[in-house]
Design an enzyme around this catalytic site. Structure first.
Site, PDB file in Angstrom:
ATOM      1  N   HIS A   1      -8.103  -3.095  -5.034  1.00 10.53           N
ATOM      2  CA  HIS A   1      -7.942  -2.622  -3.792  1.00 10.53           C
ATOM      3  C   HIS A   1      -9.449  -2.489  -3.238  1.00 10.53           C
ATOM      4  CE1 HIS A   1      -6.654  -0.232  -0.477  1.00 10.53           C
ATOM      5  NE2 HIS A   1      -5.400  -0.617  -0.764  1.00 10.53           N
ATOM      6  N   HIS A   2      -9.197  -2.980  -1.824  1.00 10.98           N
ATOM      7  CA  HIS A   2     -10.606  -3.173  -1.305  1.00 10.98           C
ATOM      8  C   HIS A   2     -11.259  -1.793  -0.906  1.00 10.98           C
ATOM      9  CE1 HIS A   2     -13.447  -5.490   0.777  1.00 10.98           C
ATOM     10  NE2 HIS A   2     -12.816  -6.266   0.990  1.00 10.98           N
ATOM     11  N   SER A   3     -10.486  -0.753  -0.778  1.00 20.23           N
ATOM     12  CA  SER A   3     -11.092   0.419  -0.928  1.00 20.23           C
ATOM     13  C   SER A   3     -12.191   0.986  -1.988  1.00 20.23           C
ATOM     14  CB  SER A   3     -10.262   1.797  -0.694  1.00 20.23           C
ATOM     15  OG  SER A   3      -9.143   1.592  -1.857  1.00 20.23           O
TER      16      SER A   3
ATOM     17  N   ASN B   1     -17.628   0.542   0.246  1.00 21.02           N
ATOM     18  CA  ASN B   1     -17.642  -0.546   1.408  1.00 21.02           C
ATOM     19  C   ASN B   1     -18.577   0.024   2.426  1.00 21.02           C
ATOM     20  OD1 ASN B   1     -15.336  -2.099   0.937  1.00 21.02           O
ATOM     21  ND2 ASN B   1     -14.401  -0.201   0.233  1.00 21.02           N
TER      22      ASN B   1
END
Length: 470
Positions: A180-182, A368
């Site tokens: 998951h990009h988080s 991020n």
């Protein structure tokens, strides 16, 4: 690649999952002399175990922008599943992000450490052996596409590894890491991957990376002239940033893109996506870069502009009785993209290796740290293929001289309202002397994604053939 994956050696003892206290060799726990943990130490441990989710991380959790990183890795030989699990136990599983879940109760959304069961995260799918023998590449493509329509269990850390142990046209086996990009941005994850490898010549050493090039121009200018140039550069930067922020706000309020065949219908962000790639020569791109006195990224912006123009020209002409050579592309098409930009230094692989060895943050920066730049691609058919590179260079240089990415980092939620995911995601990944062009498409919007890849590769060829020969 002059490195290979190998588990990190762990010098300390185990971690007690009941108390969250790391035991040292000899069985001594953290605390007072009689083995009890003080209240202050409990609070310090809790602070280490929890960390707020960054603004960009929260963005990737929004329903219209629920984004995953899917990394497909070809391997030179069949994978030993037990060895892979053992390696994960002493690398990724010890990384704070890969051993945390997202919790939101009376506090803001934050990362909280949890116990990881590797068996829950390593998936060996049961696939039809006849299909894997007849058309293995299509099986991989279909399987990767299926991952875009399944969700992750948020009660566990948001990553999984899928192992496809059959031969394809490019590899002896395939590993698919879905994250998951988080959890982190691409720069952080690439550095983390390198931190999980060791040198072939010395299995105890991390891979050697080239030093970052720093240009130190000779200081031949006078002090007053240099000061004036510095002031002028600051004013230009401020002006460009102001213009970009105004345009960004206008986009939110009323400026819209042209409705082209690349724009999907309402709800397209929830449709399954198909992932395809094409391999081109990195040397060809570098030849263009040298001839046009620009950067690799400038060349990629130009190639993308040229490829999208060719594709749209064909789509607009479908069903027409016009001659093939006649231009069918409408004038003044506004087609923009949100270009992700890393706004911090790349985390060092030594710091990340230490993070996994100790199981906590240390000095490595993670997460991020992404901003966004809104680029408008020139969509037109130019007689001179090099015009795409000239315009791509001008666009990229203009955007580099702006703090738009820093501004959008702090207003990341606006991206969701403006863009969501309307159809097409394009990614470039270099590896040794090749460049992978990867597209993620909604097939209802782009029913012929291979044609789009053909147009991108053909645009590269035409531009390469057009550069001056010395």
């Amino acid at each position: 690649m002059a490195s290979r994956r190998r588990p990190l050696s762990i010098k300390t003892g185990r971690e007690d999952s009941g108390s969250g206290v790391e035991e040292k060799e000899g069985g001594e726990g953290k605390g007072t002399d009689n083995g009890e943990i003080t209240e202050a130490e409990e609070e310090e441990e809790e602070e280490e175990e929890e960390e707020p989710v960054s603004p960009a991380g929260r963005l990737f959790l929004q329903p219209r922008f629920n984004c995953h990183i899917v990394s497909v890795m070809g391997c030179g030989k069949r994978l030993d599943v037990d060895a892979v699990k053992a390696g994960l136990e002493v690398t990724l599983v010890r990384h704070p992000r890969f051993s945390s879940i997202q919790v939101s109760d009376e506090k803001p959304l934050r990362w909280v450490r949890t116990k990881v069961n590797v068996e829950d995260h390593v998936i060996i799918p049961d696939l039809d052996p006849n299909a894997t023998s007849a058309n293995p590449d299509k099986v991989v493509e279909d399987y990767v596409a299926s991952l875009s329509s399944t969700t992750m269990d948020h009660s566990r850390p948001l990553w999984d590894l899928h192992i496809l142990n059959f031969v394809t046209s490019e590899a002896a086996a395939v590993a698919i890491l879905r994250i998951h990009h988080s959890l982190g941005d691409g720069i952080s994850l690439m550095s983390l991957f390198l931190a999980c490898t060791r040198q072939c010549s010395d299995p105890d050493r991390l891979p050697s990376l080239p030093d970052a090039r720093s240009s130190t121009a000779a200081n031949s200018r006078s002090g007053i002239l240099e000061l004036l140039l510095w002031v002028w550069a600051g004013l230009v930067l401020a002006w460009h940033t102001l213009v970009d922020v105004v345009l960004f706000t206008a986009t939110l309020a009323f400026v819209k893109d042209t409705r082209t065949p690349l724009v999907g219908m309402e709800g397209v962000e929830f449709h399954p996506k198909r992932f395809l790639h094409r391999t081109v020569s990195l040397d060809d791109i570098k030849d263009i870069k040298k001839a046009m006195n620009c950067t690799v990224n400038d060349v990629l912006v130009g190639i993308t502009s040229a490829g999208l123009s060719r594709y749209l020209d064909r789509r607009y002409g479908e069903g027409d009785d016009v001659k093939k050579e006649k231009k069918r592309l409408p004038a003044n098409i506004r087609l923009r993209t949100a270009l992700l930009v890393n706004i911090r230094r790349t985390p060092g692989i030594h710091a990340l290796a230490e993070m996994m060895e100790k199981g906590k943050g240390g000095g490595a920066k993670w997460g991020n740290k992404l901003g966004y730049m809104v680029l408008q691609f020139p969509i037109a058919i130019f007689e001179d293929p090099l015009e795409y590179i000239r315009r791509g260079k001008a666009i990229a240089e203009r955007k580099k001289n702006s703090l738009e990415a820093v501004f959008t980092y702090w207003s990341a939620w606006v991206i969701v309202k403006i863009f969501g995911i309307e159809a097409l995601t394009l990614h470039f990944q270099s590896y040794t002397n090749t460049m992978k062009i990867v597209v993620a498409v909604d097939e209802l919007t782009i029913p012929n994604p291979n044609q789009l890849l053909d147009d991108l590769t053909e645009s590269l060829r035409l531009i390469k053939d057009a550069i001056p020969r010395s």
